[in-house]
Design an enzyme around this catalytic site. Structure first.
Site, PDB file in Angstrom:
ATOM      1  N   LYS A  89      -8.540  -1.553   5.530  1.00 23.42           N
ATOM      2  CA  LYS A  89      -8.679  -2.044   4.142  1.00 23.42           C
ATOM      3  C   LYS A  89      -7.686  -3.173   3.872  1.00 23.42           C
ATOM      4  CE  LYS A  89      -8.332   2.177   2.518  1.00 23.42           C
ATOM      5  NZ  LYS A  89      -8.666   3.566   2.485  1.00 23.42           N
ATOM      6  N   HIS A 112       0.849  -1.192   0.000  1.00 26.53           N
ATOM      7  CA  HIS A 112       0.000   0.000   0.000  1.00 26.53           C
ATOM      8  C   HIS A 112       0.881   1.237   0.000  1.00 26.53           C
ATOM      9  CE1 HIS A 112      -3.602   2.389   0.809  1.00 26.53           C
ATOM     10  NE2 HIS A 112      -2.788   3.160   1.486  1.00 26.53           N
ATOM     11  N   ASP A 125     -15.014   2.668   6.288  1.00 25.90           N
ATOM     12  CA  ASP A 125     -13.965   3.584   5.829  1.00 25.90           C
ATOM     13  C   ASP A 125     -14.481   4.489   4.715  1.00 25.90           C
ATOM     14  OD1 ASP A 125     -11.206   4.585   5.687  1.00 25.90           O
ATOM     15  OD2 ASP A 125     -11.294   3.723   3.684  1.00 25.90           O
ATOM     16  N   ARG A 185     -14.308  12.802   6.545  1.00 25.29           N
ATOM     17  CA  ARG A 185     -13.041  13.439   6.953  1.00 25.29           C
ATOM     18  C   ARG A 185     -12.572  14.449   5.901  1.00 25.29           C
ATOM     19  NH1 ARG A 185      -9.391   8.652   7.244  1.00 25.29           N
ATOM     20  NH2 ARG A 185      -7.767  10.184   7.615  1.00 25.29           N
ATOM     21  N   SER A 239      -7.814   3.776   8.794  1.00 30.42           N
ATOM     22  CA  SER A 239      -8.401   3.770   7.457  1.00 30.42           C
ATOM     23  C   SER A 239      -7.609   2.832   6.536  1.00 30.42           C
ATOM     24  CB  SER A 239      -8.400   5.202   6.911  1.00 30.42           C
ATOM     25  OG  SER A 239      -8.558   5.238   5.524  1.00 30.42           O
TER      26      SER A 239
END
Ligand code: URA
Length: 441
Positions: A187, A82, A161, A168, A183
């Site tokens: 995931k 990620h 999320d 947000r 967050s």
């Protein structure tokens, strides 16, 4: 539970209980708790922070709020990656085939670009016919056959999320370490891989503008991953200068292919070797040094590029554009940006460079706006380079010539020149693992 009491507790700096956190997430996803109360809680979290236990509870509750992918039908170790997002960050397109060519499976869900940052799903969709909307059976089948598949995030993965991130975004509560960590990690945990490599970007094009904040975020995320039984490691990498030379969807695929052929720019090549090596180290293929050699070997023998070609074919894409990138449809117009003065490029506001590319049509202003796959920027000179006045520092590409004026203005505003010699920042700052944080620069 009264949401009012939960907000008041956090406002007063108290720790929320596990039950309060789970009920808040459940109630919000169901629509029982209104946005205005959740906004107040997010702002209280932003100011008061959360304990380790609260962050773990929040992450777990979010991961469990929707589907959780069980990758066990796919044999072997599955490794995920990620990136916290940036400009010119096409690393997934390069490291996933390198890792897969070394026998480690990559079953990856990626996102679309938003704002100044690009997204892997959009880049892949610049390949004619490429499908990122595979169902689970097709997704697993492609991974089993080719070792790698990259698709868009499934509809019901971490709905908590989706709602929280959107809120947000409009309540100035994005830049909070407990909220970013939960967050991202919710995931990654729901996506099911055994190992997770986090590429935490730092600098003017990143969410985290300083190395210290980036390390703090990485340490939190590594703890969350390891606590959930996933081998997790993070690299802190530079995003103070766009990565590589190309920004824009098909332009980035072209640069990724060149890098897989061993002909990529030096900064991108250095970074992808480390990212791939660390994914392989997590998967148990040896230490970082030996994995660096393994990563280089599959570039040299062409097997990493072959893996990318096989994945493209398996997902319905026209592999002729990968086999010969001249086959990509080109933008109708190009425009050279010239240096207004002589000197060293002192800084590149990377967010600004990303916005210039969005202005050419390469990115979207809102989630559903269309994008021009061929639009973007090829950078000729970067931070630290000396340029003469009038020398080309970048070429802009678009299918609408009228877009050049605004994009050029934005690009030039993002570049600062200096008479003094400038040293570029390091590419890799630190490695964060369960064994601690090791500075690399
Ligand atoms: N990326 C995410 O997925 N979530 C955040 O909060 C920030 C970056």
């Amino acid at each position: 539970m009264r949401m009012y009491d939960v907000i008041a507790s956090k406002r007063d700096g108290k720790e929320l209980t596990t039950e309060e956190i789970y009920e808040f997430i459940e109630g919000y996803v169901k629509g029982d708790i209104p946005d205005y109360q959740v906004s107040a809680l997010l702002m209280a979290i932003y100011f008061k922070g959360m304990s380790e236990r609260e962050i773990l509870d929040l992450t777990t509750a979010m991961a469990q709020s929707g589907d959780q992918v069980d990758l066990s039908p796919i044999e072997g170790i599955k490794v995920d990656k990620h990136s916290t997002g940036g400009v010119g960050d096409k690393t997934t397109l390069i490291v996933a085939p390198i890792v897969a060519a070394n026998g480690v499976k990559v079953a990856k869900m990626s996102g679309r670009g938003l704002g100044h940052t690009g997204g892997t799903v959009d880049k892949l969709e610049s390949i004619p016919g490429f499908r990122t909307d595979l169902n689970q059976e097709e997704f697993f089948d492609v991974v089993k056959r080719t070792g790698i598949s990259v698709i868009g995030q499934s509809g019901n993965l971490t709905p908590a999320d989706k709602k929280l991130y959107a809120l947000r975004d409009v309540t100035a509560t994005v830049e909070s370490i407990p909220l970013i960590a939960s967050s991202i990690m919710s995931k990654k945990l729901a996506a099911g891989s055994d190992c997770i490599l986090l590429d935490v970007k730092t600098g003017s094009g990143a969410f985290m503008k300083t190395v210290e904040r980036s390390i703090e975020l990485a340490e939190e995320m590594v703890k969350l991953g390891e606590n959930a039984g996933r081998k997790t490691c993070a690299l802190i990498t530079d995003m103070d200068v766009p990565l590589g030379n190309n920004i824009g969807n098909s332009l980035e695929v072209i640069e990724a292919v060149n890098t897989l052929k061993g002909q990529g720019p030096a900064d991108l090549t250095h970074e992808i070797l480390y990212l791939a090596a660390n994914m392989m180290e997590l998967a148990g293929l040896g230490d970082e040094e030996s994995c660096l050699a393994k990563a280089q070997a599959v570039i040299d023998d062409g097997s990493a590029l072959k893996c990318l070609i096989e994945m493209v074919k398996a997902q319905g894409g026209d592999a002729s554009v990968i086999e010969d990138t001249d086959n990509f449809e080109k933008a109708k117009f190009s425009h050279e940006v010239k240096a207004p003065v002589a000197g060293y490029i002192a800084t590149m506001n990377t967010e600004g460079c990303g916005i210039a590319s969005v202005l050419l049509g390469a990115g979207r202003e809102t989630l559903n706006s269309p994008i021009d796959m061929a639009a973007g920027i090829i950078i000729a000179r970067k931070t630290g380079d000396y340029v003469e006045a009038g020398e080309t520092i970048a070429t802009l590409y678009a299918n609408d010539e009228s877009l050049f004026e605004k994009a050029e203005k934005k690009y030039l505003e993002s570049i600062a020149f200096s008479d003094e010699k400038v040293i570029r920042n390091p590419l890799l700052y630190a490695k964060v693992s369960k064994d601690g944080t090791k500075r690399m620069a």
